[in-house]
Scaffold this motif. Sequence first.
Motif, PDB file in Angstrom:
ATOM      1  N   LEU A   1     -17.959 -60.799 -44.098  1.00  6.06           N
ATOM      2  CA  LEU A   1     -16.642 -60.275 -44.438  1.00  6.06           C
ATOM      3  C   LEU A   1     -15.812 -60.163 -43.168  1.00  6.06           C
ATOM      4  CD1 LEU A   1     -17.581 -57.419 -46.939  1.00  6.06           C
ATOM      5  CD2 LEU A   1     -16.587 -59.642 -47.489  1.00  6.06           C
ATOM      6  N   PRO A   2     -14.599 -60.697 -43.140  1.00  8.57           N
ATOM      7  CA  PRO A   2     -13.762 -60.589 -41.938  1.00  8.57           C
ATOM      8  C   PRO A   2     -13.356 -59.148 -41.677  1.00  8.57           C
ATOM      9  CG  PRO A   2     -12.499 -61.505 -43.758  1.00  8.57           C
ATOM     10  CD  PRO A   2     -13.924 -61.432 -44.228  1.00  8.57           C
ATOM     11  N   PHE A   3     -13.318 -58.771 -40.397  1.00  2.85           N
ATOM     12  CA  PHE A   3     -12.902 -57.419 -40.037  1.00  2.85           C
ATOM     13  C   PHE A   3     -12.124 -57.471 -38.741  1.00  2.85           C
ATOM     14  CE2 PHE A   3     -17.188 -58.154 -38.470  1.00  2.85           C
ATOM     15  CZ  PHE A   3     -17.111 -57.800 -37.129  1.00  2.85           C
ATOM     16  N   ALA A   4     -11.280 -56.468 -38.560  1.00  4.37           N
ATOM     17  CA  ALA A   4     -10.441 -56.405 -37.368  1.00  4.37           C
ATOM     18  C   ALA A   4     -10.301 -54.960 -36.944  1.00  4.37           C
ATOM     19  CB  ALA A   4      -9.059 -57.010 -37.643  1.00  4.37           C
ATOM     20  N   ALA A   5     -10.068 -54.768 -35.642  1.00  8.56           N
ATOM     21  CA  ALA A   5      -9.837 -53.430 -35.102  1.00  8.56           C
ATOM     22  C   ALA A   5      -8.385 -53.347 -34.656  1.00  8.56           C
ATOM     23  CB  ALA A   5     -10.777 -53.150 -33.933  1.00  8.56           C
ATOM     24  N   PRO A   6      -7.492 -52.823 -35.498  1.00  6.66           N
ATOM     25  CA  PRO A   6      -6.066 -52.800 -35.163  1.00  6.66           C
ATOM     26  C   PRO A   6      -5.727 -51.935 -33.958  1.00  6.66           C
ATOM     27  CG  PRO A   6      -6.419 -52.467 -37.519  1.00  6.66           C
ATOM     28  CD  PRO A   6      -7.746 -52.318 -36.841  1.00  6.66           C
ATOM     29  N   GLU A   7      -6.632 -51.077 -33.519  1.00  8.71           N
ATOM     30  CA  GLU A   7      -6.371 -50.273 -32.337  1.00  8.71           C
ATOM     31  C   GLU A   7      -6.831 -51.030 -31.090  1.00  8.71           C
ATOM     32  OE1 GLU A   7      -8.502 -46.754 -33.223  1.00  8.71           O
ATOM     33  OE2 GLU A   7      -6.977 -45.978 -34.567  1.00  8.71           O
ATOM     34  N   GLU A   8      -6.319 -50.634 -29.938  1.00 10.32           N
ATOM     35  CA  GLU A   8      -6.696 -51.285 -28.691  1.00 10.32           C
ATOM     36  C   GLU A   8      -8.200 -51.156 -28.452  1.00 10.32           C
ATOM     37  OE1 GLU A   8      -4.457 -49.944 -25.365  1.00 10.32           O
ATOM     38  OE2 GLU A   8      -2.739 -51.201 -25.842  1.00 10.32           O
ATOM     39  N   THR A   9      -8.795 -52.238 -27.952  1.00  6.44           N
ATOM     40  CA  THR A   9     -10.217 -52.230 -27.635  1.00  6.44           C
ATOM     41  C   THR A   9     -10.411 -52.732 -26.210  1.00  6.44           C
ATOM     42  OG1 THR A   9     -10.438 -54.437 -28.616  1.00  6.44           O
ATOM     43  CG2 THR A   9     -10.968 -52.561 -30.011  1.00  6.44           C
ATOM     44  N   VAL A  10     -11.527 -52.377 -25.613  1.00  3.30           N
ATOM     45  CA  VAL A  10     -11.827 -52.802 -24.244  1.00  3.30           C
ATOM     46  C   VAL A  10     -12.143 -54.291 -24.242  1.00  3.30           C
ATOM     47  CG1 VAL A  10     -13.364 -52.491 -22.273  1.00  3.30           C
ATOM     48  CG2 VAL A  10     -12.653 -50.517 -23.629  1.00  3.30           C
ATOM     49  N   LEU A  11     -11.486 -55.016 -23.355  1.00  2.00           N
ATOM     50  CA  LEU A  11     -11.607 -56.461 -23.341  1.00  2.00           C
ATOM     51  C   LEU A  11     -13.047 -56.908 -23.109  1.00  2.00           C
ATOM     52  CD1 LEU A  11      -9.768 -58.916 -23.621  1.00  2.00           C
ATOM     53  CD2 LEU A  11      -9.482 -58.931 -21.159  1.00  2.00           C
ATOM     54  N   MET A  12     -13.766 -56.211 -22.221  1.00  2.00           N
ATOM     55  CA  MET A  12     -15.124 -56.624 -21.896  1.00  2.00           C
ATOM     56  C   MET A  12     -16.118 -56.349 -23.021  1.00  2.00           C
ATOM     57  SD  MET A  12     -15.668 -58.302 -19.108  1.00  2.00           S
ATOM     58  CE  MET A  12     -17.375 -57.978 -18.676  1.00  2.00           C
ATOM     59  N   ASP A  13     -15.681 -55.701 -24.094  1.00  2.00           N
ATOM     60  CA  ASP A  13     -16.563 -55.512 -25.243  1.00  2.00           C
ATOM     61  C   ASP A  13     -16.687 -56.790 -26.067  1.00  2.00           C
ATOM     62  OD1 ASP A  13     -17.051 -52.915 -24.565  1.00  2.00           O
ATOM     63  OD2 ASP A  13     -15.663 -52.038 -26.021  1.00  2.00           O
TER      64      ASP A  13
ATOM     65  N   ALA B   1      -4.193 -58.931 -42.140  1.00  2.00           N
ATOM     66  CA  ALA B   1      -4.061 -58.248 -43.431  1.00  2.00           C
ATOM     67  C   ALA B   1      -5.191 -58.583 -44.381  1.00  2.00           C
ATOM     68  CB  ALA B   1      -2.720 -58.617 -44.069  1.00  2.00           C
ATOM     69  N   GLN B   2      -5.892 -59.704 -44.158  1.00  2.00           N
ATOM     70  CA  GLN B   2      -6.955 -60.123 -45.054  1.00  2.00           C
ATOM     71  C   GLN B   2      -8.328 -59.626 -44.607  1.00  2.00           C
ATOM     72  OE1 GLN B   2      -6.036 -61.637 -47.878  1.00  2.00           O
ATOM     73  NE2 GLN B   2      -3.956 -61.407 -47.074  1.00  2.00           N
ATOM     74  N   ALA B   3      -8.367 -58.812 -43.558  1.00  2.00           N
ATOM     75  CA  ALA B   3      -9.636 -58.340 -43.026  1.00  2.00           C
ATOM     76  C   ALA B   3      -9.782 -56.840 -43.246  1.00  2.00           C
ATOM     77  CB  ALA B   3      -9.719 -58.648 -41.533  1.00  2.00           C
ATOM     78  N   VAL B   4     -11.031 -56.377 -43.253  1.00  2.00           N
ATOM     79  CA  VAL B   4     -11.293 -54.947 -43.285  1.00  2.00           C
ATOM     80  C   VAL B   4     -10.856 -54.364 -41.948  1.00  2.00           C
ATOM     81  CG1 VAL B   4     -13.085 -53.177 -43.448  1.00  2.00           C
ATOM     82  CG2 VAL B   4     -13.248 -55.249 -44.855  1.00  2.00           C
ATOM     83  N   GLN B   5     -10.054 -53.316 -41.989  1.00  2.00           N
ATOM     84  CA  GLN B   5      -9.537 -52.709 -40.765  1.00  2.00           C
ATOM     85  C   GLN B   5     -10.486 -51.604 -40.299  1.00  2.00           C
ATOM     86  OE1 GLN B   5      -6.419 -54.182 -39.716  1.00  2.00           O
ATOM     87  NE2 GLN B   5      -7.129 -55.471 -41.399  1.00  2.00           N
ATOM     88  N   LEU B   6     -10.979 -51.708 -39.083  1.00  2.00           N
ATOM     89  CA  LEU B   6     -11.884 -50.705 -38.525  1.00  2.00           C
ATOM     90  C   LEU B   6     -11.075 -49.756 -37.653  1.00  2.00           C
ATOM     91  CD1 LEU B   6     -14.887 -53.006 -37.530  1.00  2.00           C
ATOM     92  CD2 LEU B   6     -14.531 -51.745 -39.654  1.00  2.00           C
ATOM     93  N   LEU B   7     -11.004 -48.495 -38.067  1.00  2.00           N
ATOM     94  CA  LEU B   7     -10.177 -47.514 -37.382  1.00  2.00           C
ATOM     95  C   LEU B   7     -10.995 -46.275 -37.031  1.00  2.00           C
ATOM     96  CD1 LEU B   7      -7.311 -47.701 -39.984  1.00  2.00           C
ATOM     97  CD2 LEU B   7      -7.055 -48.477 -37.645  1.00  2.00           C
ATOM     98  N   THR B   8     -10.522 -45.542 -36.036  1.00  2.00           N
ATOM     99  CA  THR B   8     -11.073 -44.212 -35.811  1.00  2.00           C
ATOM    100  C   THR B   8     -10.582 -43.305 -36.930  1.00  2.00           C
ATOM    101  OG1 THR B   8      -9.192 -43.478 -34.498  1.00  2.00           O
ATOM    102  CG2 THR B   8     -10.980 -44.592 -33.319  1.00  2.00           C
ATOM    103  N   ILE B   9     -11.196 -42.137 -37.050  1.00  2.00           N
ATOM    104  CA  ILE B   9     -10.761 -41.215 -38.106  1.00  2.00           C
ATOM    105  C   ILE B   9      -9.323 -40.772 -37.893  1.00  2.00           C
ATOM    106  CG2 ILE B   9     -11.591 -39.133 -36.939  1.00  2.00           C
ATOM    107  CD1 ILE B   9     -12.537 -38.209 -39.773  1.00  2.00           C
TER     108      ILE B   9
END
Length: 226
Positions: free
Chosen positions: A7-19, A178-186
């Motif tokens: 399943l496609p997923f995305a993290a709309p918040e900023e993430t550390v590049l080296m991750d 928009a077609q991916a599950v969005q992974l967010l902090t609470i």
Amino acid sequence: ALRELHLPFAAPEETVLMDALEVRDVVALLDALASPQHDLSLAHALRSPIFGASDDDLVGLALAVREGGGSWWSALQVMPPERCSPALQRAAVLLASWAEDARRLPPHDLLDRIVEQGELRARYAAALPAELRGAGLAHLDALLALALELDAGRYATPYKLVRALRRRPLAMAARGDAQAVQLLTIHGAKGLEARAVFVVDSEAGPERSETAAVLIDWPAEATHPA
């Protein structure tokens, strides 16, 4: 779990590049170009989709180093064709060319050449499953943008760029899909923008024990453990 279900997923918040795995692959390549004696970085780059070397290729290269001494880099450059797989032959040619480029090009121009000559976008697109392909290519684009913008160009060598990426939690911009599950902090998911929010891993963990344990019973006055 989402990856296992494709399943496609995305993290709309900023993430550390080296991750990002793709970024770590390219940084390992830059490290090997800046410091050819760093065998582990070269092995990382060779095994990544950048070159696609196999475990057998790395074992063969290690044996060549054991026989002739020196570094993995030097062994790769002098290995006879009959002992080199197509992946290692391609790597030897590209690495020699990019090492020369690294001496005279700023990091962004070097990365741009690596992405183009190494066909990185096509190679990662082929190596990544469909649900991760968009994110992987976005990570490569983010690394190129960062190399151009980082500290107004003060990091003018590949070596300094590698050190900056490894020492500082440099973030990449959020990627929307928009077609991916969005992974967010609470905190990011507490608004009313989404029609459905799943709160995962919300059970309280076990409390820390207040007592200490003895690993080795060795009285201070004794000459050996009990």
